[in-house]
Design a protein around this motif. Sequence first.
Motif, mmCIF file in Angstrom:
data_model
loop_
_atom_site.group_PDB
_atom_site.id
_atom_site.type_symbol
_atom_site.label_atom_id
_atom_site.label_comp_id
_atom_site.label_asym_id
_atom_site.label_seq_id
_atom_site.Cartn_x
_atom_site.Cartn_y
_atom_site.Cartn_z
ATOM 1 N N ALA A 1 8.496 -8.917 -24.403
ATOM 2 C CA ALA A 1 9.239 -7.818 -23.793
ATOM 3 C C ALA A 1 8.317 -6.603 -23.768
ATOM 4 C CB ALA A 1 10.504 -7.520 -24.580
ATOM 5 N N SER B 1 5.201 -5.647 -29.231
ATOM 6 C CA SER B 1 6.139 -6.190 -28.243
ATOM 7 C C SER B 1 7.346 -5.265 -28.151
ATOM 8 C CB SER B 1 6.602 -7.584 -28.690
ATOM 9 O OG SER B 1 7.744 -7.987 -27.981
ATOM 10 N N LEU C 1 12.728 -11.448 -35.778
ATOM 11 C CA LEU C 1 11.552 -11.989 -35.095
ATOM 12 C C LEU C 1 11.055 -13.253 -35.777
ATOM 13 C CD1 LEU C 1 9.722 -8.598 -34.548
ATOM 14 C CD2 LEU C 1 10.859 -9.969 -32.797
ATOM 15 N N TYR D 1 10.191 -6.195 -28.180
ATOM 16 C CA TYR D 1 11.188 -6.710 -29.120
ATOM 17 C C TYR D 1 11.144 -5.962 -30.455
ATOM 18 C CZ TYR D 1 12.238 -10.599 -26.027
ATOM 19 O OH TYR D 1 12.623 -11.353 -24.960
#
Length: 134
Positions: free
Chosen positions: A3, A39, A92, A41
Amino acid sequence: MSAILLLYTIDRRHLPDLETGDNVIAEHALRVGDDYDWSGYCMFFTLMYLEEQGITFGTVGEYTLLTPEDRPAVDPARHNIDDLAACLMEELDDGVDDEETAGWTSQAGLESLQLLHDHIERLNGDRVLLLRIC
């Protein structure tokens, strides 16, 4: 899958136009935060952690809205980085629970908070920070 984090500053008067999506970002926003190396995320789960702590932010269309009033809420000194790292590690989950993983999740969480804090600090006038993860 990865992302991407997109950060912009924009004058508040353009916020209502974001709902229509008529090139408001391209015409009126300034892209910031290109120095974020994690990321999207990591930022997503940092925001989720903040929400679990009772901290919420506004939204406009597909953007999260942060204002100068939100600066204390994202101050890294106000948060337990170990708790944030544990949240990131859980979300994660790379299947490895060791010091190395804890190290990078601590760093990612700290840098996520610091990035938001720094960009909010730089806001002037009627500008706000917009965040989108895609």
